[in-house]
Design an enzyme around this catalytic site. Structure first.
Site, PDB file in Angstrom:
ATOM      1  N   SER A  76       0.835  -1.206  -0.071  1.00  0.00           N
ATOM      2  CA  SER A  76       0.039  -0.150   0.039  1.00  0.00           C
ATOM      3  C   SER A  76       0.778   1.428  -0.016  1.00  0.00           C
ATOM      4  O   SER A  76       0.286   2.491  -0.322  1.00  0.00           O
ATOM      5  CB  SER A  76      -0.939   0.003   1.170  1.00  0.00           C
ATOM      6  OG  SER A  76      -0.139  -0.077   2.598  1.00  0.00           O
ATOM      7  N   ASP A  80       5.065  -7.468   2.629  1.00  0.00           N
ATOM      8  CA  ASP A  80       4.581  -7.698   1.188  1.00  0.00           C
ATOM      9  C   ASP A  80       5.414  -8.195   0.305  1.00  0.00           C
ATOM     10  O   ASP A  80       6.256  -7.333  -0.074  1.00  0.00           O
ATOM     11  CB  ASP A  80       3.760  -6.498   0.700  1.00  0.00           C
ATOM     12  CG  ASP A  80       2.145  -6.693   1.232  1.00  0.00           C
ATOM     13  OD1 ASP A  80       1.685  -7.913   1.411  1.00  0.00           O
ATOM     14  OD2 ASP A  80       1.389  -5.700   1.226  1.00  0.00           O
ATOM     15  N   LYS A 106       4.229 -11.662   3.124  1.00  0.00           N
ATOM     16  CA  LYS A 106       2.737 -11.740   2.705  1.00  0.00           C
ATOM     17  C   LYS A 106       2.411 -11.972   1.164  1.00  0.00           C
ATOM     18  O   LYS A 106       3.459 -10.888   0.557  1.00  0.00           O
ATOM     19  CB  LYS A 106       2.002 -10.535   3.197  1.00  0.00           C
ATOM     20  CG  LYS A 106       0.370 -10.706   2.989  1.00  0.00           C
ATOM     21  CD  LYS A 106      -0.329  -9.982   3.917  1.00  0.00           C
ATOM     22  CE  LYS A 106      -0.364  -8.210   3.218  1.00  0.00           C
ATOM     23  NZ  LYS A 106      -1.081  -8.170   1.985  1.00  0.00           N
ATOM     24  N   GLU A 108      -0.509 -12.231  -1.903  1.00  0.00           N
ATOM     25  CA  GLU A 108      -1.936 -12.452  -2.248  1.00  0.00           C
ATOM     26  C   GLU A 108      -2.364 -13.469  -3.249  1.00  0.00           C
ATOM     27  O   GLU A 108      -1.272 -14.032  -3.868  1.00  0.00           O
ATOM     28  CB  GLU A 108      -2.256 -10.814  -2.987  1.00  0.00           C
ATOM     29  CG  GLU A 108      -1.948  -9.884  -2.487  1.00  0.00           C
ATOM     30  CD  GLU A 108      -2.443  -8.461  -2.987  1.00  0.00           C
ATOM     31  OE1 GLU A 108      -2.945  -8.616  -4.176  1.00  0.00           O
ATOM     32  OE2 GLU A 108      -2.202  -7.437  -2.748  1.00  0.00           O
ATOM     33  N   GLU A 127      -9.722  -9.113   3.033  1.00  0.00           N
ATOM     34  CA  GLU A 127      -9.897  -7.800   2.654  1.00  0.00           C
ATOM     35  C   GLU A 127     -11.243  -7.588   1.891  1.00  0.00           C
ATOM     36  O   GLU A 127     -11.494  -8.250   1.105  1.00  0.00           O
ATOM     37  CB  GLU A 127      -8.759  -7.296   1.866  1.00  0.00           C
ATOM     38  CG  GLU A 127      -8.896  -5.674   1.304  1.00  0.00           C
ATOM     39  CD  GLU A 127      -7.808  -4.908   0.902  1.00  0.00           C
ATOM     40  OE1 GLU A 127      -6.690  -5.589   0.918  1.00  0.00           O
ATOM     41  OE2 GLU A 127      -7.740  -3.940   0.449  1.00  0.00           O
TER      42      GLU A 127
HETATM   43  O1  KIV Z   1      -0.560  -3.463   1.498  1.00  0.00           O
HETATM   44  C1  KIV Z   1      -1.345  -3.583   2.561  1.00  0.00           C
HETATM   45  O2  KIV Z   1      -0.847  -2.441   3.453  1.00  0.00           O
HETATM   46  C2  KIV Z   1      -2.048  -4.453   2.783  1.00  0.00           C
HETATM   47  C3  KIV Z   1      -3.113  -4.220   4.045  1.00  0.00           C
HETATM   48  C4  KIV Z   1      -4.250  -3.352   3.085  1.00  0.00           C
HETATM   49  C5  KIV Z   1      -3.489  -5.605   4.192  1.00  0.00           C
HETATM   50  O3  KIV Z   1      -2.069  -5.490   2.216  1.00  0.00           O
END
Ligand code: KIV
Length: 267
Positions: free
Chosen positions: A51, A89, A119, A121, A184
């Protein structure tokens, strides 16, 4: 004021929290100073989210965020965190091509930064990659429902109401060995059903109160990012107003020559 002693939040604490019904508090972080404050405030987990493409870089999606940029931010955040578990991420197209690509990318985080987990997706189609990462000793947090890296395929940032698909995705991620999963933008009842049916904790964002934990994008939560405000955001501060007011007061003082004063100058 004495600070209560805290111990670091670990991988096994995610499972323990689910068993004990203790909700997990997650916030995103992108820089050292903010991460240190969030850590001191008691965040269980700091997410270096892609994000940052929107709230730090000013793009309208996360698609342009690069691996080098993410590694740079993950390094700063993990250096700041004393007790929070740090997850970073994997950016768009740095893990989707093959499990080997994902291992190489995730390895760069674990070897090059102090972050604890990655993390990524995706559900049913990403599960085999998660399995491979976990088999290499890399802890993985999953992310299903609205997956922003697939915004073009999903036709926009929309609530995901296909119960069969979201449930199957969450189950596939849980069975692949992920230690937690972000849900989400899914209806609260569906998130409740998923939370009850999988063994790993669910971390909700726009997914209602029944998840095992919650995550918010910190600049949203602090009222700092104003370009877009999703329905699920609760603002706990109005920092944009605070910053504008502080900056205009400083600029007035500069122009009126009341800053710096004698105490703020060297003789
Ligand atoms: O990129 C991010 O901040 C996220 C959150 C919204 C869970 O994946």
């Amino acid at each position: 004021m004495t600070t209560p002693t805290r111990r670091p939040f670990t991988l096994s604490d995610f499972a323990r929290c689910k068993t004990e019904g203790r909700k997990i508090g997650v916030l995103t972080a992108y820089d050292y100073t903010t991460a240190r404050l969030l850590d001191e405030a008691g965040a269980d987990c700091l997410l270096v989210g892609d994000s940052l493409g929107t709230v730090v870089q000013g793009w309208d999606t996360t698609l342009r965020v690069t691996l080098d940029q993410m590694l740079y931010h993950a390094e700063m955040v993990s250096r700041a965190a004393r007790n929070a578990f740090v997850v970073a991420d994997l950016p768009f197209l740095t893990y989707q091509v093959s499990p080997e690509q994902a291992i190489e990318t995730a390895g760069k985080y674990l070897k090059g930064t102090q972050c604890h987990a990655v993390k990524l997706e995706g559900g049913v189609t990403t599960a085999p990659t998660i399995k491979r990462l976990v088999s290499c000793g890399i802890p993985v947090m999953g992310h299903v429902g609205l997956t922003p890296q697939s915004v073009r395929a999903l036709g926009g940032f929309k609530v995901q109401r296909d119960e069969t698909r979201v449930l199957a995705d969450a189950q596939a991620v849980a069975e692949s060995g992920a230690f937690a999963i972000v849900l989400e933008c899914v209806p609260a009842d569906l998130a409740k059903q998923i939370t009850a049916s999988i063994s790993i904790p669910t971390i909700g964002i726009g997914a209602g109160v029944h998840c095992d934990g919650q995550v918010l994008v910190t600049p949203d939560m602090l009222g700092l990012f104003e370009s877009f405000r999703p329905k699920f955001v609760r603002r706990y501060a109005e920092l944009a107003d605070t910053i504008r007011a502080a900056a205009s007061e400083y600029l007035k003082d500069v122009r009126e020559q009341t800053f710096p004063n004698d105490q703020e100058s060297f003789s």
